[in-house]
Motif scaffolding. Structure first.
Motif, PDB file in Angstrom:
ATOM      1  N   ALA A 158       0.824  -1.214   0.000  1.00  0.00           N
ATOM      2  CA  ALA A 158       0.000   0.000   0.000  1.00  0.00           C
ATOM      3  C   ALA A 158       0.858   1.265   0.000  1.00  0.00           C
ATOM      4  O   ALA A 158       0.486   2.264  -0.611  1.00  0.00           O
ATOM      5  N   LEU A 159       2.006   1.218   0.681  1.00  0.00           N
ATOM      6  CA  LEU A 159       2.891   2.386   0.726  1.00  0.00           C
ATOM      7  C   LEU A 159       3.668   2.581  -0.569  1.00  0.00           C
ATOM      8  O   LEU A 159       4.079   3.688  -0.888  1.00  0.00           O
ATOM      9  N   GLY A 160       3.922   1.479  -1.266  1.00  0.00           N
ATOM     10  CA  GLY A 160       4.709   1.566  -2.489  1.00  0.00           C
ATOM     11  C   GLY A 160       6.205   1.596  -2.224  1.00  0.00           C
ATOM     12  O   GLY A 160       6.992   1.929  -3.107  1.00  0.00           O
ATOM     13  N   LYS A 161       6.618   1.253  -1.011  1.00  0.00           N
ATOM     14  CA  LYS A 161       8.039   1.137  -0.700  1.00  0.00           C
ATOM     15  C   LYS A 161       8.225   0.134   0.414  1.00  0.00           C
ATOM     16  O   LYS A 161       7.333  -0.076   1.230  1.00  0.00           O
ATOM     17  N   THR A 162       9.397  -0.466   0.427  1.00  0.00           N
ATOM     18  CA  THR A 162       9.687  -1.501   1.411  1.00  0.00           C
ATOM     19  C   THR A 162      10.429  -0.906   2.610  1.00  0.00           C
ATOM     20  O   THR A 162      10.956   0.219   2.545  1.00  0.00           O
ATOM     21  N   ALA A 163      10.499  -1.696   3.667  1.00  0.00           N
ATOM     22  CA  ALA A 163      11.260  -1.287   4.850  1.00  0.00           C
ATOM     23  C   ALA A 163      12.727  -1.085   4.484  1.00  0.00           C
ATOM     24  O   ALA A 163      13.368  -0.141   4.960  1.00  0.00           O
ATOM     25  N   VAL A 164      13.253  -1.944   3.622  1.00  0.00           N
ATOM     26  CA  VAL A 164      14.656  -1.804   3.201  1.00  0.00           C
ATOM     27  C   VAL A 164      14.857  -0.491   2.441  1.00  0.00           C
ATOM     28  O   VAL A 164      15.864   0.202   2.644  1.00  0.00           O
ATOM     29  N   PHE A 210      20.724   5.282  10.967  1.00  0.00           N
ATOM     30  CA  PHE A 210      20.749   3.842  10.752  1.00  0.00           C
ATOM     31  C   PHE A 210      19.682   3.176  11.603  1.00  0.00           C
ATOM     32  O   PHE A 210      19.602   3.407  12.807  1.00  0.00           O
ATOM     33  N   VAL A 211      18.859   2.381  10.957  1.00  0.00           N
ATOM     34  CA  VAL A 211      17.876   1.534  11.630  1.00  0.00           C
ATOM     35  C   VAL A 211      18.007   0.147  11.013  1.00  0.00           C
ATOM     36  O   VAL A 211      18.597  -0.021   9.950  1.00  0.00           O
ATOM     37  N   TYR A 212      17.471  -0.839  11.690  1.00  0.00           N
ATOM     38  CA  TYR A 212      17.441  -2.185  11.137  1.00  0.00           C
ATOM     39  C   TYR A 212      16.150  -2.368  10.362  1.00  0.00           C
ATOM     40  O   TYR A 212      15.115  -1.819  10.719  1.00  0.00           O
ATOM     41  N   ALA A 213      16.222  -3.146   9.304  1.00  0.00           N
ATOM     42  CA  ALA A 213      15.036  -3.514   8.535  1.00  0.00           C
ATOM     43  C   ALA A 213      14.928  -5.029   8.539  1.00  0.00           C
ATOM     44  O   ALA A 213      15.910  -5.729   8.298  1.00  0.00           O
ATOM     45  N   GLU A 214      13.734  -5.496   8.854  1.00  0.00           N
ATOM     46  CA  GLU A 214      13.494  -6.932   8.926  1.00  0.00           C
ATOM     47  C   GLU A 214      12.091  -7.185   8.407  1.00  0.00           C
ATOM     48  O   GLU A 214      11.134  -6.652   8.954  1.00  0.00           O
ATOM     49  N   GLU A 215      11.987  -7.972   7.362  1.00  0.00           N
ATOM     50  CA  GLU A 215      10.708  -8.235   6.714  1.00  0.00           C
ATOM     51  C   GLU A 215      10.053  -6.902   6.360  1.00  0.00           C
ATOM     52  O   GLU A 215      10.614  -6.123   5.621  1.00  0.00           O
ATOM     53  N   ASN A 216       8.887  -6.615   6.909  1.00  0.00           N
ATOM     54  CA  ASN A 216       8.181  -5.368   6.601  1.00  0.00           C
ATOM     55  C   ASN A 216       8.291  -4.377   7.760  1.00  0.00           C
ATOM     56  O   ASN A 216       7.430  -3.518   7.927  1.00  0.00           O
TER      57      ASN A 216
END
Length: 130
Positions: free
Chosen positions: A77-83, A97-103
């Motif tokens: 829905a956002l059109g962008k991933t957590a990564v 810097f943050v961690y990205a994991e799955e969504n």
């Protein structure tokens, strides 16, 4: 006789610093520390409130005796991933810097300095409201 440090190539300063930090940790008011973490996350939570397809969850991170927050994205829905959001945060000024994991974006309060929560909240809001 104990030769602490020698076998690990530690000098006296490293051993003294470790003992000092351990003493501080044992004497620290941990409830006060966790309350500060919670207040920092509240700033982020309020900034992201009302943004469609974004929700937050806050909890205790057992491995580091700290608080963590997950910013959970409906990536389709956002059109962008957590990564992608993570990469945009790193590429910005200041780099965050943050961690990205799955969504999810995973935030750690113990790595924030006073005021960092406002910068993080503003940048996340800017990137996630589209």
């Amino acid at each position: 006789r104990v030769s602490l440090g020698r076998g690990y190539k530690l000098d006296r300063q490293d051993v003294v610093a470790t003992v000092t930090q351990l003493e501080e940790w044992l004497q620290m008011d941990h409830q006060k520390r966790l309350d500060l973490h919670e207040r920092r996350f509240q700033v982020v939570q309020e900034a992201l409130g009302g943004i469609p397809h974004v929700r937050t969850e806050q909890g205790f991170y057992d491995r580091y005796c700290s608080m963590e927050m997950s910013v959970i994205l409906d990536e389709a829905a956002l059109g962008k991933t957590a990564v992608q959001v993570k990469q945009e945060l790193i590429a910005g000024d200041p780099a965050i810097f943050v961690y990205a994991e799955e969504n999810k974006l995973l935030l750690a309060a113990d790595s924030m300095l006073d005021g960092d929560e406002h910068i993080l909240a503003w940048r996340l809001r800017d990137l996630l409201q589209g």
